[in-house]
Design an enzyme around this catalytic site. Structure first.
Site, PDB file in Angstrom:
ATOM      1  N   GLU A 162       0.827  -1.214   0.000  1.00  0.00           N
ATOM      2  CA  GLU A 162       0.000   0.000   0.000  1.00  0.00           C
ATOM      3  C   GLU A 162       0.859   1.262   0.000  1.00  0.00           C
ATOM      4  O   GLU A 162       0.382   2.351   0.303  1.00  0.00           O
ATOM      5  CB  GLU A 162      -0.982  -0.031   1.171  1.00  0.00           C
ATOM      6  N   HIS A 230      -4.411   1.724   7.361  1.00  0.00           N
ATOM      7  CA  HIS A 230      -3.014   2.015   7.021  1.00  0.00           C
ATOM      8  C   HIS A 230      -2.356   2.537   8.300  1.00  0.00           C
ATOM      9  O   HIS A 230      -3.002   3.219   9.113  1.00  0.00           O
ATOM     10  CB  HIS A 230      -2.895   3.116   5.951  1.00  0.00           C
ATOM     11  N   CYS A 347      -2.786  11.342   3.733  1.00  0.00           N
ATOM     12  CA  CYS A 347      -3.126  10.405   2.644  1.00  0.00           C
ATOM     13  C   CYS A 347      -3.000  11.087   1.294  1.00  0.00           C
ATOM     14  O   CYS A 347      -2.712  10.453   0.286  1.00  0.00           O
ATOM     15  CB  CYS A 347      -4.571   9.936   2.758  1.00  0.00           C
TER      16      CYS A 347
END
Ligand code: SUG
Length: 416
Positions: A162, A230, A347
């Site tokens: 990721e 995350h 993000c």
């Protein structure tokens, strides 16, 4: 010129919507079915970039990927019998969260002295797994100077990767050699652990990192189960500082010790659960913050507005600002449209420490280009999308036209 940390923010794409596609992402699930506002969302993003450009003097961006993704639509062979979530996947604007675009190891850390980038395969979720080929195409252009950058292929599937959302870098200054932190998940209880340990290890090897300068740490399964899909939802690193929730890692003391063994200057700013619960940290995204070194050397934390509205989080922030700690300023920004899909200020950006002169200048922001972005977005981005609109042909052509207008304005038609 010396290396600088450049934040490459993802411009929120014209198909931004709330289809609730991300299992384990509480914001995405709880906003499923809401109308979205792509134009407002993208303008919020540009405003954030303008703020950081003024603070740091440098800012980059990455472009939205082609949506709806005709290649994926063909592969999925839609005939009308498919589930709505499947129909929504090719329309996802999820590439806005560029912390998931790639993992980046700057030149001072690598064996060949180049900056290495590996696009994240994002295999855990279909709507995200479609990103990497177009992300790679874009990284190949932005970081096409092969004297200074190497853009790898993604980690093979099975090993979920990721990107930078599970990666941090400790260093004395962004241009100095660093110790790279890779955080993986083994289990997330009822939710998927998206980052596989072997993916992290493979990226470190491909980037030519010195094993003595890498730390691999397991994320707390309870944090994943609470909605921290995350690691950047529960901690962030900048230079010598780890700003983290007490419950971020599977073995809290072991994690700090492992980092300190390789980076003795480590300064941990730990937020105890008694001050901010894990649930409140995830709801407000206190840790999904940009921890920036300002030109004077002090650090500022760019947090979502939601933090100021939370009594416990804001109390903590005020106490932190009044303390002698390394983080002296907390600056709220409005990225609510992205937040409603589980994407905070951190993000929305990919950090690349490099010489700005080596980056394709079309991906670097200045005030005039911010004006241009605002104008094109204001003229072409849809004002509102209801999830029931996904699949509509007229909307599809508006979205394609909007992205094309942006590429044309920036002289980046080759990404069409
Ligand atoms: O992968 N949301 C993204 C949010 C990514 C946040 N990134 C970082 N933490 N670095 C995700 O879950 C929501 C899409 C939807 O529901 O339509 C989504 O993909």
């Amino acid at each position: 010129m010396a290396l600088k940390e450049i934040n490459f923010d993802g411009i929120v794409g014209p198909s931004h919507n709330y289809a609730g596609l991300s299992l384990g992402n509480i914001a995405s699930a709880s906003h499923k079915g809401d109308p979205s506002y792509p134009r407002a969302a993208a303008l919020q993003g540009v405003a954030k970039m303008r703020g950081n450009l003024a603070r740091l003097g440098v800012q980059g961006f990455l472009l939205p990927l082609p949506r709806p993704n005709a290649l994926l639509e063909n592969v999925l062979s839609f005939d009308g019998s498919e589930a709505a979530a499947l129909r929504a996947a090719p329309w996802s604007a999820s590439s806005m969260w560029t912390a998931n675009a790639a993992t980046v190891s700057p030149a001072p850390d690598t064996s060949d002295g180049k900056c290495h980038l590996t696009p994240a395969n994002l295999v855990t979720m279909l709507h995200r797994a479609q990103e990497w080929p177009d992300t790679k195409r874009q990284l190949d252009v932005a970081f096409g100077n092969s004297d200074h950058f190497t853009v790898h292929g993604p980690v093979p599937p099975t090993f979920g990767d990721e990107g930078a959302a599970n990666h941090g870098r400790f260093c004395e200054g962004h241009g100095a050699p660093g110790v790279e932190l890779f955080v993986y998940g083994k289990t997330g209880g009822k939710f998927p652990a998206r980052q596989h340990e072997q993916a992290s290890r493979l990226v470190a090897r491909a980037h030519g990192l010195d094993p003595e300068k890498c730390v691999f740490i397991e994320q707390n399964p309870a944090a994943i189960e609470a909605g921290a899909f995350h690691n950047d939802v529960v901690s962030v690193v900048n230079e010598r500082v780890l700003f983290t929730h007490e419950e971020a890692f599977a073995n809290r003391d072991g994690a700090y010790e492992a980092i300190r063994a390789k980076f003795p200057a480590l300064e941990v700013v730990e937020v105890p659960s008694s001050a901010v619960s894990m649930a409140e940290a995830i709801r407000t995204y206190l840790f999904n913050a940009q921890l920036l070194t300002l030109p004077g050397g002090s650090m500022a934390l760019i947090v979502p507005e939601e933090c100021r509205e939370s009594a416990s989080v804001w109390k903590y922030c005020e106490e932190m600002m009044a303390s002698n700690g390394p983080i002296r300023e907390v600056i709220p920004v409005d990225v609510r449209q992205s937040m409603a899909n589980g994407g905070g200020p951190a993000c929305l950006r990919l950090r690349v420490a490099c010489d700005p002169a080596h980056v394709d200048p079309r991906f670097l922001l200045d005030e005039a280009k911010a004006d241009l972005l605002e104008r094109v977005i204001g003229e072409t981005w849809p004002e509102q999308i209801d999830p029931s609109d996904l699949g509509n042909e007229a909307l599809a052509s508006d979205i394609v036209a909007a992205r094309t207008a942006l590429l044309t304005a920036l002289g980046l038609e080759e990404l069409n």
